[in-house]
Design a protein around this motif. Structure first.
Motif, PDB file in Angstrom:
ATOM      1  N   ARG A  94      37.401  17.340  32.287  1.00  0.00           N
ATOM      2  CA  ARG A  94      38.444  17.737  33.226  1.00  0.00           C
ATOM      3  C   ARG A  94      37.995  18.958  34.045  1.00  0.00           C
ATOM      4  NH1 ARG A  94      43.915  16.916  33.604  1.00  0.00           N
ATOM      5  NH2 ARG A  94      43.895  15.725  31.659  1.00  0.00           N
ATOM      6  N   LEU A  95      37.417  19.941  33.356  1.00  0.00           N
ATOM      7  CA  LEU A  95      36.987  21.150  34.040  1.00  0.00           C
ATOM      8  C   LEU A  95      35.814  20.862  34.977  1.00  0.00           C
ATOM      9  CD1 LEU A  95      37.852  24.107  34.093  1.00  0.00           C
ATOM     10  CD2 LEU A  95      36.151  24.573  32.322  1.00  0.00           C
ATOM     11  N   GLU A  96      34.933  19.990  34.577  1.00  0.00           N
ATOM     12  CA  GLU A  96      33.790  19.652  35.413  1.00  0.00           C
ATOM     13  C   GLU A  96      34.230  18.879  36.654  1.00  0.00           C
ATOM     14  OE1 GLU A  96      30.827  17.768  33.010  1.00  0.00           O
ATOM     15  OE2 GLU A  96      30.536  19.548  31.755  1.00  0.00           O
ATOM     16  N   PHE A  97      35.264  18.066  36.500  1.00  0.00           N
ATOM     17  CA  PHE A  97      35.787  17.367  37.670  1.00  0.00           C
ATOM     18  C   PHE A  97      36.370  18.366  38.659  1.00  0.00           C
ATOM     19  CE2 PHE A  97      39.100  15.295  40.119  1.00  0.00           C
ATOM     20  CZ  PHE A  97      38.433  14.187  40.596  1.00  0.00           C
ATOM     21  N   GLN A  98      37.118  19.330  38.157  1.00  0.00           N
ATOM     22  CA  GLN A  98      37.691  20.358  39.027  1.00  0.00           C
ATOM     23  C   GLN A  98      36.586  21.195  39.672  1.00  0.00           C
ATOM     24  OE1 GLN A  98      40.098  22.125  36.055  1.00  0.00           O
ATOM     25  NE2 GLN A  98      41.795  20.705  36.337  1.00  0.00           N
ATOM     26  N   PHE A  99      35.525  21.422  38.919  1.00  0.00           N
ATOM     27  CA  PHE A  99      34.373  22.164  39.431  1.00  0.00           C
ATOM     28  C   PHE A  99      33.750  21.420  40.607  1.00  0.00           C
ATOM     29  CE2 PHE A  99      29.829  23.695  38.471  1.00  0.00           C
ATOM     30  CZ  PHE A  99      30.009  24.882  39.168  1.00  0.00           C
ATOM     31  N   PHE A 100      33.589  20.125  40.451  1.00  0.00           N
ATOM     32  CA  PHE A 100      33.030  19.294  41.525  1.00  0.00           C
ATOM     33  C   PHE A 100      33.917  19.372  42.765  1.00  0.00           C
ATOM     34  CE2 PHE A 100      32.953  15.258  43.823  1.00  0.00           C
ATOM     35  CZ  PHE A 100      31.612  15.145  44.136  1.00  0.00           C
ATOM     36  N   GLN A 101      35.228  19.268  42.555  1.00  0.00           N
ATOM     37  CA  GLN A 101      36.152  19.346  43.677  1.00  0.00           C
ATOM     38  C   GLN A 101      36.049  20.702  44.376  1.00  0.00           C
ATOM     39  OE1 GLN A 101      36.688  16.059  43.882  1.00  0.00           O
ATOM     40  NE2 GLN A 101      38.818  16.417  44.427  1.00  0.00           N
ATOM     41  N   LEU A 102      35.952  21.762  43.592  1.00  0.00           N
ATOM     42  CA  LEU A 102      35.843  23.099  44.162  1.00  0.00           C
ATOM     43  C   LEU A 102      34.574  23.252  44.983  1.00  0.00           C
ATOM     44  CD1 LEU A 102      36.678  26.124  44.375  1.00  0.00           C
ATOM     45  CD2 LEU A 102      35.387  26.489  42.269  1.00  0.00           C
ATOM     46  N   LEU A 103      33.450  22.784  44.450  1.00  0.00           N
ATOM     47  CA  LEU A 103      32.174  22.987  45.131  1.00  0.00           C
ATOM     48  C   LEU A 103      32.088  22.235  46.448  1.00  0.00           C
ATOM     49  CD1 LEU A 103      29.437  23.163  42.367  1.00  0.00           C
ATOM     50  CD2 LEU A 103      30.848  24.956  43.355  1.00  0.00           C
ATOM     51  N   ASN A 104      32.895  21.186  46.585  1.00  0.00           N
ATOM     52  CA  ASN A 104      32.911  20.464  47.850  1.00  0.00           C
ATOM     53  C   ASN A 104      33.630  21.234  48.945  1.00  0.00           C
ATOM     54  OD1 ASN A 104      31.663  17.624  47.979  1.00  0.00           O
ATOM     55  ND2 ASN A 104      32.574  17.677  45.957  1.00  0.00           N
ATOM     56  N   THR A 105      34.267  22.350  48.592  1.00  0.00           N
ATOM     57  CA  THR A 105      34.899  23.209  49.588  1.00  0.00           C
ATOM     58  C   THR A 105      34.041  24.431  49.879  1.00  0.00           C
ATOM     59  OG1 THR A 105      36.144  24.577  48.001  1.00  0.00           O
ATOM     60  CG2 THR A 105      37.139  22.492  48.681  1.00  0.00           C
ATOM     61  N   ILE A 106      32.869  24.516  49.244  1.00  0.00           N
ATOM     62  CA  ILE A 106      31.997  25.689  49.346  1.00  0.00           C
ATOM     63  C   ILE A 106      30.692  25.303  50.030  1.00  0.00           C
ATOM     64  CG2 ILE A 106      30.680  27.367  47.987  1.00  0.00           C
ATOM     65  CD1 ILE A 106      32.839  27.169  45.856  1.00  0.00           C
ATOM     66  N   ASP A 107      30.158  26.200  50.820  1.00  0.00           N
ATOM     67  CA  ASP A 107      28.872  25.960  51.465  1.00  0.00           C
ATOM     68  C   ASP A 107      27.813  25.710  50.396  1.00  0.00           C
ATOM     69  OD1 ASP A 107      26.131  27.201  52.607  1.00  0.00           O
ATOM     70  OD2 ASP A 107      27.358  26.466  54.264  1.00  0.00           O
ATOM     71  N   ALA A 108      26.938  24.746  50.658  1.00  0.00           N
ATOM     72  CA  ALA A 108      25.921  24.357  49.672  1.00  0.00           C
ATOM     73  C   ALA A 108      25.056  25.535  49.236  1.00  0.00           C
ATOM     74  CB  ALA A 108      25.043  23.239  50.238  1.00  0.00           C
ATOM     75  N   ALA A 109      24.818  26.470  50.135  1.00  0.00           N
ATOM     76  CA  ALA A 109      23.969  27.623  49.809  1.00  0.00           C
ATOM     77  C   ALA A 109      24.619  28.545  48.784  1.00  0.00           C
ATOM     78  CB  ALA A 109      23.653  28.403  51.081  1.00  0.00           C
ATOM     79  N   GLN A 115      29.472  28.696  38.021  1.00  0.00           N
ATOM     80  CA  GLN A 115      29.172  27.969  36.779  1.00  0.00           C
ATOM     81  C   GLN A 115      30.463  27.619  36.048  1.00  0.00           C
ATOM     82  OE1 GLN A 115      26.529  30.005  34.080  1.00  0.00           O
ATOM     83  NE2 GLN A 115      24.807  30.032  35.497  1.00  0.00           N
ATOM     84  N   VAL A 116      30.375  26.558  35.266  1.00  0.00           N
ATOM     85  CA  VAL A 116      31.414  26.250  34.285  1.00  0.00           C
ATOM     86  C   VAL A 116      30.918  26.753  32.934  1.00  0.00           C
ATOM     87  CG1 VAL A 116      32.604  24.435  33.014  1.00  0.00           C
ATOM     88  CG2 VAL A 116      32.312  24.229  35.464  1.00  0.00           C
ATOM     89  N   ILE A 117      31.769  27.477  32.224  1.00  0.00           N
ATOM     90  CA  ILE A 117      31.434  27.933  30.878  1.00  0.00           C
ATOM     91  C   ILE A 117      32.504  27.415  29.933  1.00  0.00           C
ATOM     92  CG2 ILE A 117      30.983  29.914  29.380  1.00  0.00           C
ATOM     93  CD1 ILE A 117      30.302  31.528  31.858  1.00  0.00           C
ATOM     94  N   THR A 118      32.086  26.691  28.899  1.00  0.00           N
ATOM     95  CA  THR A 118      33.030  26.061  27.990  1.00  0.00           C
ATOM     96  C   THR A 118      32.611  26.258  26.544  1.00  0.00           C
ATOM     97  OG1 THR A 118      33.150  24.290  29.656  1.00  0.00           O
ATOM     98  CG2 THR A 118      34.353  23.936  27.609  1.00  0.00           C
ATOM     99  N   LYS A 119      33.591  26.514  25.685  1.00  0.00           N
ATOM    100  CA  LYS A 119      33.342  26.578  24.241  1.00  0.00           C
ATOM    101  C   LYS A 119      33.594  25.184  23.660  1.00  0.00           C
ATOM    102  CE  LYS A 119      35.164  29.977  21.905  1.00  0.00           C
ATOM    103  NZ  LYS A 119      36.197  30.803  21.217  1.00  0.00           N
ATOM    104  N   LEU A 120      32.602  24.646  22.962  1.00  0.00           N
ATOM    105  CA  LEU A 120      32.704  23.295  22.415  1.00  0.00           C
ATOM    106  C   LEU A 120      32.504  23.291  20.910  1.00  0.00           C
ATOM    107  CD1 LEU A 120      30.495  21.353  25.011  1.00  0.00           C
ATOM    108  CD2 LEU A 120      32.983  21.548  25.013  1.00  0.00           C
TER     109      LEU A 120
END
Length: 250
Positions: A94-109, A115-120
């Protein structure tokens, strides 16, 4: 949720980058250095080729992983992911999906600043759950902005009461700003009006009906629809509603 990730990650156009072989080799070197420097498990995933390169640090032995395959034909490290607690695995996706969505609003540079940081909780070689820190960064994009190369790092968590890892955050490692924490789910991606319109779309209302109900012109409603699709990186209303539900926007 992983199905949504697959659709988004693997359906990108991936227009040819300049010197893709050199960029891939440099990224593989980075992944290998991390595995040695941090004694971690390092996984570099090539979204375009749908393959991953695995570099085994000492943590692999603790987890009981067979250190045989240096390359797999998947963007998912299944042998490791099968050991992750089911609740944590869904949280991770779920968090990685949101991360992908966020990065598509950010300049590639600027994407490497995040980063995503998760405790597993991951089962070790004895079948007991131990705590592992997982980090995800996208370290390569195609010329068209497609997210191409992803680096995942799995580290042991230090056994000390003063050392803590968040359950799951998206962080700007350049500024230290946390973009998402625990149950906060990018609720500001869509405006209140856009959420209202998307809710009506979900209930089957057409643009004219929405315009009449909200006292807006049909052109305004259609403009909001296009903004919603662009922000959520989708092409149709059904997909927009599905993403809004799975990411907690509704």
């Amino acid at each position: 949720m992983r199905d949504l990730l697959d659709i988004k990650l693997l359906s990108q156009p991936f227009e040819t980058s300049e010197n893709p072989e050199l960029k891939l080799e440099n990224s593989k070197m980075i992944a290998q250095i991390y595995s040695k420097l941090e004694n971690c498990l390092s996984v570099l995933s090539d979204m375009k080729a749908r393959r991953s390169f695995i570099y085994y640090g000492p943590i692999a032995e603790e987890l009981g992983l067979e250190q045989k395959q240096a390359e797999i034909k998947s963007i998912w490290e299944e042998e490791l992911l099968s050991r992750v607690h089911p609740e944590d695995l869904q949280k991770k996706y779920r968090l990685e999906f949101q991360f992908f969505q966020l990065l598509n609003t950010i300049d590639a540079a600027e994407r490497m600043d995040y980063q995503v940081i998760t405790k597993l909780r991951i089962r070790n070689k004895e079948g007991k759950y131990i705590l592992i820190k997982h980090r995800l960064a996208y370290i390569g994009s195609s010329e068209d902005g497609s997210i191409w190369l992803a680096l995942c790092l799995y580290n042991m968590i230090y056994d000390h009461p003063d050392f803590n890892i968040p359950q799951g955050v998206i962080v700007n490692i350049k500024t230290g700003k946390i973009m998402d924490s625990n149950q906060q789910r990018f609720t500001d991606i869509l405006s209140l009006r856009e959420k209202e319109i998307l809710q009506l779309i979900k209930h089957g209302r057409r643009s004219k009906e929405i315009a009449d109900k909200l006292g807006l012109s049909i052109n305004t409603v259609n403009r909001h629809r296009q903004n919603i699709f662009q922000k959520l990186n989708v092409t149709n209303a059904m997909e927009a509603c599905r993403i809004a539900e799975t990411t907690g926007l509704f």
